[in-house]
Scaffold this motif. Structure first.
Motif, short mmCIF file in Angstrom:
data_model
loop_
_atom_site.label_atom_id
_atom_site.label_comp_id
_atom_site.label_asym_id
_atom_site.label_seq_id
_atom_site.Cartn_x
_atom_site.Cartn_y
_atom_site.Cartn_z
N LEU A 1 0.84 -1.20 0.00
CA LEU A 1 0.00 0.00 0.00
C LEU A 1 0.87 1.25 0.00
CD1 LEU A 1 -2.96 1.23 0.50
CD2 LEU A 1 -2.26 1.33 2.89
N PRO A 2 0.74 2.11 -1.00
CA PRO A 2 1.53 3.34 -0.99
C PRO A 2 1.08 4.24 0.17
CG PRO A 2 0.54 2.95 -3.15
CD PRO A 2 -0.10 2.00 -2.20
N GLU A 3 2.04 4.91 0.78
CA GLU A 3 1.70 5.75 1.93
C GLU A 3 0.72 6.87 1.55
OE1 GLU A 3 5.41 7.08 3.46
OE2 GLU A 3 5.83 5.18 4.49
N GLY A 4 0.82 7.29 0.30
CA GLY A 4 -0.07 8.39 -0.13
C GLY A 4 -1.51 7.95 -0.33
N LEU A 5 -1.76 6.65 -0.40
CA LEU A 5 -3.13 6.17 -0.66
C LEU A 5 -3.88 6.12 0.67
CD1 LEU A 5 -4.92 5.31 -2.99
CD2 LEU A 5 -4.15 2.96 -2.67
N VAL A 6 -4.17 7.29 1.19
CA VAL A 6 -4.74 7.42 2.53
C VAL A 6 -6.26 7.37 2.46
CG1 VAL A 6 -2.82 8.80 3.36
CG2 VAL A 6 -4.77 9.94 2.26
N ASP A 7 -6.90 7.27 3.60
CA ASP A 7 -8.32 7.58 3.71
C ASP A 7 -8.43 9.09 3.71
OD1 ASP A 7 -10.04 5.38 3.80
OD2 ASP A 7 -9.40 4.88 5.83
N LEU A 8 -9.10 9.65 2.74
CA LEU A 8 -9.25 11.12 2.74
C LEU A 8 -10.00 11.53 4.00
CD1 LEU A 8 -10.15 11.93 -0.98
CD2 LEU A 8 -7.98 12.34 0.18
N PRO A 9 -9.60 12.62 4.63
CA PRO A 9 -10.33 13.07 5.83
C PRO A 9 -11.70 13.61 5.45
CG PRO A 9 -8.71 14.70 5.16
CD PRO A 9 -8.51 13.53 4.25
N HIS A 10 -12.54 13.76 6.46
CA HIS A 10 -13.83 14.41 6.23
C HIS A 10 -13.59 15.91 6.12
CE1 HIS A 10 -18.16 15.20 6.53
NE2 HIS A 10 -17.78 16.26 7.23
N ASP B 1 -18.71 18.16 3.51
CA ASP B 1 -18.83 16.91 2.74
C ASP B 1 -20.17 16.25 3.06
OD1 ASP B 1 -16.38 17.09 1.56
OD2 ASP B 1 -15.49 15.35 2.57
N ASP B 2 -20.84 15.74 2.04
CA ASP B 2 -22.06 14.95 2.25
C ASP B 2 -21.96 13.75 1.33
OD1 ASP B 2 -24.54 14.01 2.89
OD2 ASP B 2 -25.64 15.47 1.68
N ALA C 1 -8.52 23.89 3.16
CA ALA C 1 -8.69 25.34 3.16
C ALA C 1 -9.93 25.74 2.38
CB ALA C 1 -7.44 26.00 2.55
N LEU C 2 -10.10 25.13 1.21
CA LEU C 2 -11.25 25.49 0.38
C LEU C 2 -12.56 25.19 1.09
CD1 LEU C 2 -10.30 24.29 -3.23
CD2 LEU C 2 -10.56 26.64 -2.44
N SER C 3 -12.67 24.01 1.69
CA SER C 3 -13.96 23.61 2.25
C SER C 3 -14.32 24.47 3.45
CB SER C 3 -13.94 22.12 2.62
OG SER C 3 -12.96 21.87 3.60
N SER C 4 -13.32 25.05 4.11
CA SER C 4 -13.62 25.90 5.27
C SER C 4 -13.80 27.36 4.89
CB SER C 4 -12.48 25.80 6.29
OG SER C 4 -12.21 24.47 6.59
N GLU D 1 -20.64 27.87 -0.50
CA GLU D 1 -22.07 28.09 -0.28
C GLU D 1 -22.89 27.47 -1.42
OE1 GLU D 1 -22.94 32.22 0.31
OE2 GLU D 1 -25.10 31.92 0.06
N TYR D 2 -22.26 27.32 -2.56
CA TYR D 2 -22.97 26.80 -3.73
C TYR D 2 -22.53 25.37 -4.09
CZ TYR D 2 -24.11 31.70 -4.06
OH TYR D 2 -24.55 32.95 -3.77
N LEU D 3 -21.73 24.74 -3.23
CA LEU D 3 -21.15 23.44 -3.56
C LEU D 3 -21.38 22.43 -2.45
CD1 LEU D 3 -17.60 24.59 -4.78
CD2 LEU D 3 -19.57 24.03 -6.23
N THR D 4 -21.62 21.18 -2.82
CA THR D 4 -21.61 20.08 -1.88
C THR D 4 -20.83 18.92 -2.51
OG1 THR D 4 -23.85 20.67 -1.21
CG2 THR D 4 -23.02 18.56 -0.44
N HIS D 5 -19.85 18.40 -1.80
CA HIS D 5 -19.15 17.22 -2.30
C HIS D 5 -19.99 16.00 -1.95
CE1 HIS D 5 -14.93 18.89 -3.09
NE2 HIS D 5 -15.72 19.93 -2.89
N THR D 6 -20.45 15.28 -2.97
CA THR D 6 -21.38 14.17 -2.73
C THR D 6 -20.76 12.80 -2.91
OG1 THR D 6 -22.14 14.32 -5.00
CG2 THR D 6 -23.39 15.56 -3.37
N ALA D 7 -19.56 12.72 -3.47
CA ALA D 7 -18.90 11.42 -3.61
C ALA D 7 -17.41 11.67 -3.72
CB ALA D 7 -19.40 10.67 -4.84
N SER D 8 -16.64 10.65 -3.41
CA SER D 8 -15.20 10.82 -3.30
C SER D 8 -14.48 9.52 -3.59
CB SER D 8 -14.88 11.28 -1.86
OG SER D 8 -13.49 11.35 -1.66
#
Lengths: 401, 465
Positions: free
Chosen positions: B179-188, B192-193, B412-415, B421-428
């Protein structure tokens, strides 16, 4: 197989050529200039000639691209050295059309034959298969295995319709006498015998819709008969599940008529199957096995077959049983033609059965469809696809022998 | 203004200008036969192949094909095609051999399809009459349309999927230590929805083409070949590429109507590709060297609140983005490719490019100089029950390491990004994209086209070595 260490530009150009040419040729009669380079023999059948592009080919897989350039419907045969034994054939090639004959052949002497007008001995020529050194399984000697398979399958069908008619009569009696609880308990178990051999019923045209039409498939203004009419009356839906209107139970007269129809049409099936001239050929058995899995994939694994009783897994198991019997009776033929396919089918049937058995059995009852989790349904669907894909090769394998 | 302002025109015009005159199949046949076309395509293909992995194929003017083999997989620096069909698969097998067989089969099919060949040797209208055709057929008579097929591996392929109660996942294929170290679980990330049913997956397959039917045909035939080994977990159709990956391409527009990806890493920026896109062997442990020359693919399905955005004034839209809507110039002045001046202030003393504007927060200068190769597409998946379009941006980015090149920026972007205000991340999804199948390694059958054998090459082969 050749392995090229370096792909030169010239080799790449060669690689691309057949592909674009192939695209163009896909909807036309011949496969064009690419044909000769890829080892395909062409056959031009006219009213008085049968031009085969070569009189010999190396042993292994041989592909004839047969074009009917005549005015009559034609056939093309590859015959054994006695000129009698049919190694393989393509039939019903209309004027202007093309069809491929793909066959495994051992070294030896054969005859090619076009049969324009589909009469007579055909226009024949000797055809030599040279020894390429490639391994070719037994071919053309499976006639005995095929006829044994057909006999076994017909016996199975007769056995199933026998159980079906007696069970149907008992079910109809319970239903007309108002013993709904008994009728409900007999419903899925009786349908098992129907679902196992449904492709046979389908071969008799009208019987399948008369006996097994779902309400959603009834054309407006036409009467509805068969199992699912009674299913709905035994598992009466709330208005929400009935298009927003209250379900009106069948009257005693309607019950009697529905039960009488069910028995009558089932008896017709029994009579058809027991007629002296009833046969079910190997290709029908193989196609039927695949169709049974298609039934599972489109109706049972989606819960659409038994929307009132939710006994879809009984039907599911029965369809798989029927497909498995179809494969089993043909197993010797498949084993001889394509042992890898036989192995894969054996494995896939076992994997699917393991998943099904986790949900019960016909003897002890299954989980109702609406009690299955989404993950369980998806796993079953994946196992059905895993089996159906190799099963779709069964007919070609059986008929190439 | 040199650029078209109607977003509906953008994809068509940009491809027409940047790629080549697009001719329909019918048009080609009218030119006097498929053979001549075949030769033209073959030439373009040969040129492209000889100079792989450069995107020379389109420069030749041929609407043909991109090389499948090369140091890197195609479909990354390849000039972004107009259409996407991306599928994430879950493996249903637990057998390492079955997984290898699948990758081998897929590699051959991908090598064939990207060159305009049928999935199998017989093609859609040939072969045994009693067997289903070995190609599904809807791509017959169509041009290859620049199809590329790119494979990536999800974290779950290596370490399984942990249960909700925290039980670790299962290492089904003996790959956990690779497993490459970079292949992480992306944080919440804030806001995010995510729908788990359309996120993640063991293997991802990105099919891009200038014809959507070609892209769908590719995924359909690959999916068919996977029955019994893997099933589709989710898929995403995309249209109207939202990034350009070559300086030869115009910057396209997203569904907000703005030019997107102006600062994208381009195929021509060789040293930036090395720094920001490809994974160098020096960044990998001995166990994960299989990824050297590969990349990481970040996939985010970003739903846009289109209806409320459309009620927003032009001034506010430009302020939120930090660029003009027409030309895409930074609000500090200049033209599209002028560097934004984040220190420039207006008469009111406030920055011309607002502190919460998208261009500022996403700019390399705000992100320790990191850049990414974005390759996203617009999507419209019908509508919701309120009659609003279920539409947005299917964000795809290839980066050298998501821990440095995606997570900090998205945090930074999500915060802070006013656009949120016009975006929701729905899948990842996050996937390790192995390097390419080496040039010249494909095994060719008697007709000169790629075939699968017991030792034919496959994507990600070094992972299993």
């Amino acid at each position: 197989m050749s392995r090229r260490p370096v792909l030169t530009a010239a080799a790449l150009a060669a690689l691309v050529l057949p592909l674009v040419a192939g695209c163009v040729a896909n909807d036309t009669a011949g496969s064009g200039p690419s044909a000769s380079s890829s080892g395909v023999l062409t056959v031009k059948s006219t009213d008085d000639a049968c031009e085969v592009s070569a009189a010999e080919a190396p042993s292994g897989t041989v592909q004839f691209a047969v074009t009917n350039a005549g005015d009559d419907v034609t056939e093309f045969y590859l015959l054994g050295d006695d000129g009698l034994r049919v190694i393989s054939e393509v039939e019903n090639v209309g004027p202007g059309l093309s069809r491929d004959l793909v066959v495994q052949v051992k070294p030896g002497t054969y005859y090619t034959a076009c049969k324009p007008g589909m009469v007579g001995d055909g226009i024949r020529a000797e055809f030599t298969v040279t020894d390429s050194g490639s391994d070719v399984g037994p071919t053309g000697d499976t006639a005995d295995q095929i006829s044994a398979a057909e006999a076994q399958y017909v016996a199975y069908v007769k056995d199933q319709v026998g159980a079906l008619i007696s069970g149907t009569q008992e079910f109809a009696d319970a239903y007309t006498s108002g013993d709904d609880e008994k009728a409900r308990s007999l419903y899925a178990d009786t349908r098992v015998h129907w679902e196992r051999i449904e492709p046979v019923a389908e071969s008799f045209g009208d019987l399948d819709p008369l006996l097994d039409l779902r309400e959603a498939d009834v054309e407006a203004g036409t009467p509805w008969s068969g199992w699912h009419l009674i299913e709905k009356d035994l598992w009466q839906p709330e208005p929400d599940a009935n298009g927003g209107v209250a379900y009106v139970p069948l009257t005693q007269e309607q019950r009697d008529a529905a039960a009488a129809d069910l028995v009558k049409y089932t008896q017709q099936l029994v009579d058809e199957v027991n007629a002296p001239d009833f046969t079910f050929e190997a290709f029908q058995i193989a196609n039927g096995a695949k169709e049974l899995l298609d039934e599972v994939a489109t109706g049972k694994v989606t819960g659409e077959e038994e929307i009132w009783s939710h006994t879809d897994l009984w039907d599911f198991q029965s369809n798989v049983d029927g497909a498995h019997v179809g494969f089993e009776v043909l197993a010797d033929v498949v084993e001889a033609q394509d042992p890898d396919l036989a192995d894969e089918l054996t494995t896939r049937f076992a994997e699917l059965q393991t998943l099904l058995s986790a949900q019960g059995s016909i003897e002890s009852g299954f989980t109702y469809y609406d009690d299955l989790t989404d993950a369980q349904i998806k796993a079953l669907a994946a196992a059905v696809d895993a089996l159906a894909e190799p099963l779709s090769q069964l007919t070609a394998t059986v008929t190439s022998s | 203004m040199s650029a078209p302002t109607d977003p509906h025109d953008t994809p068509e015009e940009s491809s027409a200008q940047s790629d080549s005159p697009r001719l329909s199949r019918r048009g080609f046949l009218g030119l006097g036969g498929g053979l001549a076309v075949g030769l033209a395509a073959a030439t373009g293909f040969g040129v492209g192949r000889a100079t792989a992995p450069s995107p020379a194929a389109t420069a030749s003017g041929s609407p043909g094909t991109y090389p499948f083999t090369g140091v890197h997989q195609a479909g990354i620096v390849t000039p972004a095609q107009d259409r996407l069909y991306l599928a994430a698969f879950d493996l249903t097998t637990t057998s390492r051999d079955d997984l290898i067989t699948l990758l081998r089969t897929w590699t051959t099919i991908a090598a064939r399809l990207t060159q305009g060949l049928s999935a199998g040797p017989f093609g859609p209208a040939s072969g045994p009459y009693n067997a289903p055709p070995d190609d599904t057929g809807e791509a017959a008579d169509l041009l290859p349309a620049g199809l590329t097929i790119t494979f990536g591996f999800g974290r779950s392929m290596f370490v399984g999927t942990p249960s909700a109660d925290g039980t670790p996942g299962e290492d089904r294929f003996g790959l956990a230590d690779r497993l490459p170290e970079g292949l992480v679980d992306l944080p919440h990330f804030a806001a995010d929805d995510l729908d788990p049913a359309r996120s993640d997956g063991d293997i991802v397959v990105q099919a891009c083409a200038d014809d959507p039917q070609i892209a769908v045909h590719a995924i359909r035939n690959l999916s068919r070949a996977a029955f019994g080994t893997a099933t589709i977990r989710w898929t995403q159709l995309g249209y109207g590429r939202t990034s350009s990956t070559s300086t030869a391409q115009l910057t396209p527009r997203n569904l907000f109507g703005f030019k997107d990806g102006t600062a994208n890493v381009k195929a021509e920026e060789t040293s930036d590709l090395q720094e920001h896109v490809w994974v160098p062997g020096s960044a990998l442990t001995p166990q994960t060297q299989w990824l050297a020359g590969g990349s990481f693919l970040v996939a985010r399905r970003i739903r846009m609140r289109i209806e409320t955005w459309d009620r927003t004034s032009l001034g506010e839209q430009e302020g939120l983005v930090g660029r003009t809507k027409g030309a895409g110039a930074p609000l500090s002045g200049g033209t599209e490719f002028t560097e934004p001046d984040f220190t420039a202030k207006g008469g009111d003393g406030k920055p011309l490019i607002a502190v919460d504007s998208h261009v500022r927060l996403a700019h390399p200068s705000e992100n320790k100089g990191v850049r990414m190769l974005r390759r996203g597409y617009n999507f419209t998946d019908g509508n919701d029950s309120l009659g609003r379009l279920d539409a947005g941006l299917f964000f795809l980015a290839f980066v050298t390491d998501p821990r440095t090149h995606y997570i900090p920026m998205q945090t930074a972007l999500s915060s802070n990004d006013g656009l949120m205000e016009y975006l929701t991340h729905t899948a990842s999804g996050l996937y390790a994209v192995p390097p390419g199948v080496p040039d010249g390694s494909l095994v060719l059958g008697s007709d000169g086209t790629p075939v699968t054998t017991d030792d034919s090459p496959y994507v990600g082969q070094a992972l299993f070595a």
